[in-house]
Design an enzyme around this catalytic site. Structure first.
Site, PDB file in Angstrom:
ATOM      1  N   HIS A 159      -4.437  -4.508  -2.179  1.00  0.00           N
ATOM      2  CA  HIS A 159      -4.830  -4.128  -0.812  1.00  0.00           C
ATOM      3  C   HIS A 159      -4.953  -2.621  -0.630  1.00  0.00           C
ATOM      4  O   HIS A 159      -4.881  -2.133   0.497  1.00  0.00           O
ATOM      5  CB  HIS A 159      -3.827  -4.719   0.199  1.00  0.00           C
ATOM      6  CG  HIS A 159      -3.843  -6.222   0.227  1.00  0.00           C
ATOM      7  ND1 HIS A 159      -2.806  -6.984   0.723  1.00  0.00           N
ATOM      8  CD2 HIS A 159      -4.789  -7.112  -0.194  1.00  0.00           C
ATOM      9  CE1 HIS A 159      -3.106  -8.266   0.611  1.00  0.00           C
ATOM     10  NE2 HIS A 159      -4.295  -8.373   0.051  1.00  0.00           N
ATOM     11  N   CYS A 202     -20.030   9.022   2.611  1.00  0.00           N
ATOM     12  CA  CYS A 202     -20.418   9.257   1.206  1.00  0.00           C
ATOM     13  C   CYS A 202     -19.615   8.395   0.225  1.00  0.00           C
ATOM     14  O   CYS A 202     -19.922   8.359  -0.961  1.00  0.00           O
ATOM     15  CB  CYS A 202     -20.280  10.743   0.850  1.00  0.00           C
ATOM     16  SG  CYS A 202     -18.574  11.316   0.713  1.00  0.00           S
ATOM     17  N   ASN A 206      13.051 -14.196  -2.682  1.00  0.00           N
ATOM     18  CA  ASN A 206      12.764 -14.012  -1.257  1.00  0.00           C
ATOM     19  C   ASN A 206      14.028 -14.328  -0.456  1.00  0.00           C
ATOM     20  O   ASN A 206      14.868 -15.104  -0.901  1.00  0.00           O
ATOM     21  CB  ASN A 206      11.621 -14.955  -0.821  1.00  0.00           C
ATOM     22  CG  ASN A 206      10.888 -14.454   0.407  1.00  0.00           C
ATOM     23  OD1 ASN A 206      11.491 -14.213   1.454  1.00  0.00           O
ATOM     24  ND2 ASN A 206       9.581 -14.290   0.295  1.00  0.00           N
ATOM     25  N   VAL A 233       0.835  -1.206   0.000  1.00  0.00           N
ATOM     26  CA  VAL A 233       0.000   0.000   0.000  1.00  0.00           C
ATOM     27  C   VAL A 233       0.870   1.256   0.000  1.00  0.00           C
ATOM     28  O   VAL A 233       0.367   2.360   0.096  1.00  0.00           O
ATOM     29  CB  VAL A 233      -0.935   0.008   1.244  1.00  0.00           C
ATOM     30  CG1 VAL A 233      -1.875  -1.199   1.236  1.00  0.00           C
ATOM     31  CG2 VAL A 233      -0.150   0.047   2.566  1.00  0.00           C
TER      32      VAL A 233
END
Ligand code: BJW
Ligand code: ZN
Length: 249
Positions: free
Chosen positions: A116, A127, A210, A100
């Site tokens: 995400h 709203c 990784n 994010v």
């Protein structure tokens, strides 16, 4: 050894990269799991669920404001930059991220599917309006919309559905790609962790990047063990010439 042959490229290869928190670790953004991960200090059920926000929006916003301040001080690293270069070079490249932090876009990536959400957007709980807000620190906690409604971070918490159109596009990209790079994710969070499985079932070549093993390691055709900012540029450098220049049909 990388075994995608040239015939596949002539037919039109598409490459998908799926990234997680590990791709931003070398930029200084904390990961979630792992020795210094956020979930070592904070409980997800206190901070990253709709119930936690309903219980205590101030606490949740204080945590997000702290993270926004940390991320604002971070720069893209070589892994972000090489992924942006792949997009610019390859005819059919899509980046799917669970992150994010917006660092892929800061590095120049444009075709980014954010599973995400994004910590730099806020969404009105009354709203529904979504706006970008990059102010750090936020002048008001919890922040409010012009309509008076409470704002929330425009991110996906546990128990919430992922944005339908984004997930649909990610699903289709996973089904159609010939190669998926899985970079810096523990592959523990669904439905993101299923995308490489879908790709593999559809015949894609999986490359995992990784520093540690994950549940996907045994599924990978190639495992690059090390920090993404070091091993990914090397992988790309060795393959750039053969991967670029081919057009999808
Ligand atoms: C390096 C490195 C370096 C380090 N180089 N590598 C099926 C089975 C079981 C559970 C579920 C299921 N389906 C759904 C669930 C529930 C849940 C889930 O998955 N739970 C599991 C944890 C058990 N999923 C959900 O709730 C999702 N929603 C959903 O499925 O909705 C369905 C629904 C439909 C209709 C109506 C209602 C609901 C939503 C998941 C949302 C996840 N949200 C978070 C927070 C986002 C906002 C924020 O940032 O605050 O997303 S949690 C957190 O985890 C964040 C991440 O994106 C996500 C994944 O983490 P990631 O990126 O993998 O990071 P780490 O830290 O785990 O791993 C880092 C990796 O990097 C490690 O492997 C390191 O080794 C590596 N690394 N340094 C390379 N330098
Ligand atoms: Zn509003």
């Amino acid at each position: 050894m990388f075994s995608i042959n040239m015939k596949m490229f002539v037919q039109g290869i598409s490459i998908v990269a799926l990234t997680g928190a590990g791709v931003s670790a070398e930029s200084g953004v904390p990961t979630f799991r792992g020795p210094e991960g956020l979930w070592r200090t904070f409980r997800p059920e206190d901070l990253a669920t709709p119930e936690a926000f309903a219980r205590n929006p101030t606490l949740v916003w204080e945590w997000y404001d702290w993270r926004r301040r940390r991320i604002a001080a971070c720069q893209p690293n070589p892994a972000h930059r090489v992924l942006a270069e792949m997009e610019a070079t390859l005819p059919d490249f899509i980046l799917i991220t669970q992150n994010v932090d917006g660092l892929h876009q800061a590095a120049g990536s444009r075709k980014v599917l954010e599973l995400h959400g994004n910590i730099w957007r806020v969404r009105c709980t009354r709203c529904g309006k979504v706006v970008e807000d990059r102010r750090v620190p936020l002048p008001e906690i919890p922040p409010h919309c012009a309509c008076g409604g409470l704002l929330r971070p425009d991110v996906v918490w546990f128990g919430e559905p992922l944005p339908t159109d984004v997930l649909q596009q990610a699903w289709e990209a996973a089904k159609r790609c010939r190669c998926m790079l899985i970079i810096g994710t523990s592959a523990l969070v669904q439905p993101a962790a299923s995308l490489p499985v879908i790709a593999k079932q559809s015949g894609a070549y999986l490359v995992e990047v990784n520093v540690a093993d994950t549940p996907l390691t045994s599924l990978a055709d190639e495992v690059l063990r090390g920090p993404a900012g070091e091993v990914l540029p090397r992988w790309w450098e060795a393959r750039r010439a053969s991967l670029s220049g081919w057009r999808c049909q």
